[in-house]
Design a protein around this motif. Structure first.
Motif, PDB file in Angstrom:
ATOM      1  N   HIS A   2     -31.753  -0.344   0.808  1.00  0.00           N
ATOM      2  CA  HIS A   2     -33.067  -0.195   0.205  1.00  0.00           C
ATOM      3  C   HIS A   2     -33.892   0.777   1.039  1.00  0.00           C
ATOM      4  O   HIS A   2     -33.750   0.837   2.254  1.00  0.00           O
ATOM      5  CB  HIS A   2     -33.812  -1.539   0.170  1.00  0.00           C
ATOM      6  N   SER A   3     -34.777   1.518   0.376  1.00  0.00           N
ATOM      7  CA  SER A   3     -35.659   2.433   1.089  1.00  0.00           C
ATOM      8  C   SER A   3     -37.095   2.148   0.688  1.00  0.00           C
ATOM      9  O   SER A   3     -37.391   1.994  -0.499  1.00  0.00           O
ATOM     10  CB  SER A   3     -35.309   3.883   0.761  1.00  0.00           C
ATOM     11  N   VAL A   4     -37.975   2.035   1.677  1.00  0.00           N
ATOM     12  CA  VAL A   4     -39.389   1.826   1.413  1.00  0.00           C
ATOM     13  C   VAL A   4     -40.190   2.551   2.470  1.00  0.00           C
ATOM     14  O   VAL A   4     -39.895   2.492   3.657  1.00  0.00           O
ATOM     15  CB  VAL A   4     -39.749   0.322   1.381  1.00  0.00           C
ATOM     16  N   TYR A   9     -33.167   0.641   4.817  1.00  0.00           N
ATOM     17  CA  TYR A   9     -32.578  -0.607   5.306  1.00  0.00           C
ATOM     18  C   TYR A   9     -31.115  -0.677   4.849  1.00  0.00           C
ATOM     19  O   TYR A   9     -30.827  -0.558   3.656  1.00  0.00           O
ATOM     20  CB  TYR A   9     -33.312  -1.825   4.733  1.00  0.00           C
ATOM     21  N   ASP A 217     -42.297  -3.538  12.008  1.00  0.00           N
ATOM     22  CA  ASP A 217     -43.333  -2.686  11.427  1.00  0.00           C
ATOM     23  C   ASP A 217     -44.511  -2.530  12.386  1.00  0.00           C
ATOM     24  O   ASP A 217     -45.096  -1.446  12.501  1.00  0.00           O
ATOM     25  CB  ASP A 217     -43.819  -3.268  10.096  1.00  0.00           C
ATOM     26  N   THR A 295     -35.771  -7.227  -0.554  1.00  0.00           N
ATOM     27  CA  THR A 295     -36.307  -6.653  -1.792  1.00  0.00           C
ATOM     28  C   THR A 295     -37.733  -7.133  -2.034  1.00  0.00           C
ATOM     29  O   THR A 295     -38.631  -6.340  -2.350  1.00  0.00           O
ATOM     30  CB  THR A 295     -35.412  -7.031  -2.988  1.00  0.00           C
ATOM     31  N   TRP A 297     -39.787  -8.279   0.225  1.00  0.00           N
ATOM     32  CA  TRP A 297     -40.612  -7.735   1.307  1.00  0.00           C
ATOM     33  C   TRP A 297     -41.075  -6.313   0.955  1.00  0.00           C
ATOM     34  O   TRP A 297     -42.249  -5.975   1.124  1.00  0.00           O
ATOM     35  CB  TRP A 297     -39.788  -7.733   2.594  1.00  0.00           C
ATOM     36  N   GLN A 298     -40.166  -5.510   0.448  1.00  0.00           N
ATOM     37  CA  GLN A 298     -40.522  -4.140   0.081  1.00  0.00           C
ATOM     38  C   GLN A 298     -41.528  -4.116  -1.050  1.00  0.00           C
ATOM     39  O   GLN A 298     -42.477  -3.328  -1.039  1.00  0.00           O
ATOM     40  CB  GLN A 298     -39.269  -3.372  -0.321  1.00  0.00           C
ATOM     41  N   GLU A 299     -41.329  -4.991  -2.039  1.00  0.00           N
ATOM     42  CA  GLU A 299     -42.268  -5.055  -3.159  1.00  0.00           C
ATOM     43  C   GLU A 299     -43.646  -5.510  -2.682  1.00  0.00           C
ATOM     44  O   GLU A 299     -44.672  -4.980  -3.126  1.00  0.00           O
ATOM     45  CB  GLU A 299     -41.739  -5.996  -4.236  1.00  0.00           C
ATOM     46  N   LYS A 301     -44.934  -5.033   0.251  1.00  0.00           N
ATOM     47  CA  LYS A 301     -45.557  -3.957   1.028  1.00  0.00           C
ATOM     48  C   LYS A 301     -46.172  -2.886   0.125  1.00  0.00           C
ATOM     49  O   LYS A 301     -47.050  -2.139   0.557  1.00  0.00           O
ATOM     50  CB  LYS A 301     -44.529  -3.320   1.967  1.00  0.00           C
ATOM     51  N   GLN A 302     -45.739  -2.825  -1.126  1.00  0.00           N
ATOM     52  CA  GLN A 302     -46.293  -1.835  -2.058  1.00  0.00           C
ATOM     53  C   GLN A 302     -47.556  -2.326  -2.752  1.00  0.00           C
ATOM     54  O   GLN A 302     -48.276  -1.527  -3.378  1.00  0.00           O
ATOM     55  CB  GLN A 302     -45.241  -1.476  -3.114  1.00  0.00           C
ATOM     56  N   GLY A 317     -48.309  -2.547   3.092  1.00  0.00           N
ATOM     57  CA  GLY A 317     -47.429  -2.154   4.178  1.00  0.00           C
ATOM     58  C   GLY A 317     -48.074  -1.226   5.196  1.00  0.00           C
ATOM     59  O   GLY A 317     -47.564  -1.069   6.305  1.00  0.00           O
TER      60      GLY A 317
END
Length: 344
Positions: A2-4, A9, A217, A295, A297-299, A301-302, A317
């Motif tokens: 995954h990329s954020v 990651y 982070d 997944t 966590w990335q959502e 952070k957006q 994030g």
């Protein structure tokens, strides 16, 4: 994979990350799973047994991009970076401030106050949403106890006293957190106090994993503004410990990580099958569970929030980076004192 926010990651066991001209290629059992242009990547984060080619390591270092190694549970192991950069004048100010007992205590008080305020908001929200009046009352009482701890913070005469207030408040907070879990999920996610190394239940395993990602982070945020992540104010300085990253993390633990954990549990997005029990009673997220959490966590952070100081909208994030900048301004004397992030 995954990329954020320019962080890639890699979580698949035995994946191989290597350089293909100006592209990072991720292979699993010699099959290409992902290609990402190197200029799109700010950092590469690898969970567990992931292979990284020497050529890719060198290129990341040359371009000032970090390679972070975490174990399977998300615990920080190592970080590979190129030559140290950043503002030497800021780091000098940080080292002087750490030796200034009054400054260090004032900054640490602000960090603890932020943590207690945000922890209290989690319990208050749980009380408002509870369908059981008795449980709502218990959560409200626990929130009131955190308010009492918060009132004691300004009077803490030294760091040991302040850490004692924070520790007692944390015990009360975690004792009440079970009641924010929906009744049907409590058997699978019973929280018996905070356990770390290793986590002894699924709830602890979940928040430990989230805290590891949050800490990474916060470390990146500290380094991004030129601060020394090893030199903290609330957390004691120890070799190999990113004490300042741990300091910055405190105000975000409850509203960033704990709230996400509760959402995943209460919505049934994560359940018992996403965890493995190890010998000796340790509980860890399995590969499937880690993917679910990363997944989410990335959502998370957006998601957009409005920062109370600037009143600007920004992705959640970015908060650690904004707070690191505020701390840097405090060290330079541009602000009277550090102002933690307070969630609504």
């Amino acid at each position: 994979m995954h990329s954020v926010q320019n962080t890639l990651y890699v979580m698949t066991p035995n994946a191989y990350a290597h350089l293909d001209n100006a592209t990072v290629r991720i292979e699993v059992e010699r099959e290409t799973k992902l290609r990402v242009p190197l200029h799109h990547i700010g950092a590469l984060v690898c969970f567990g047994n992931v292979l990284v080619s020497p050529a890719l390591m060198h290129r990341l270092a040359d371009e000032g991009k970090s390679l972070v190694l975490l174990d399977n549970s998300g615990r920080f192991k190592a970080r590979l970076e190129g030559p140290v950069s950043g503002n030497i004048l800021l780091r000098q100010a940080q080292h002087r401030a750490a030796l200034d007992t009054e400054f260090a205590l004032t900054a640490a008080r602000a960090m603890v106050a932020g943590k207690l305020r945000n922890s209290r908001s989690v319990l208050q929200r749980g009380a408002r949403e509870s369908a059981d009046p008795g449980e709502a009352e218990t959560l409200t009482s626990a929130a009131d106890a955190l308010a009492a701890s918060l009132r004691a913070v300004p009077g803490a005469a030294d760091l040991d006293t302040l850490r004692g207030i924070e520790g007692e408040a944390a015990r009360g907070y975690f004792a009440a957190l079970n009641l924010v879990v929906k009744p049907q999920a409590r058997q699978s996610f019973a929280l018996d106090g905070r356990t770390r190394r290793p986590p002894r239940d699924r709830f602890n395993a979940l928040i430990s994993f989230l805290y590891s990602m949050l800490m990474n982070d916060c470390r990146s945020a500290a380094e991004s503004v030129g601060l020394d992540p090893q030199l903290g104010f609330l957390h004691a300085v120890r070799p190999g410990r990113a004490a300042l990253a741990l300091d910055l993390q405190e105000e975000f633990r409850s509203v960033f990580a704990d709230r996400l954990a509760l959402t995943l549990i209460n919505r049934g997005q994560i359940n018992a099958k996403d965890f493995d029990e190890r010998e000796g009673g340790a509980v860890m997220l399995n590969d499937q569970g880690r993917r679910q959490v990363v997944t989410a966590w990335q959502e998370r952070k957006q998601e957009e929030i409005t920062h109370p100081l600037s009143e600007n909208k920004m992705p959640l994030g970015l908060l650690p980076f904004v707070q690191a900048r505020i701390f840097a301004r405090t060290l330079r004397g541009d602000m009277q004192g550090y102002l933690p992030y307070l969630a609504k």
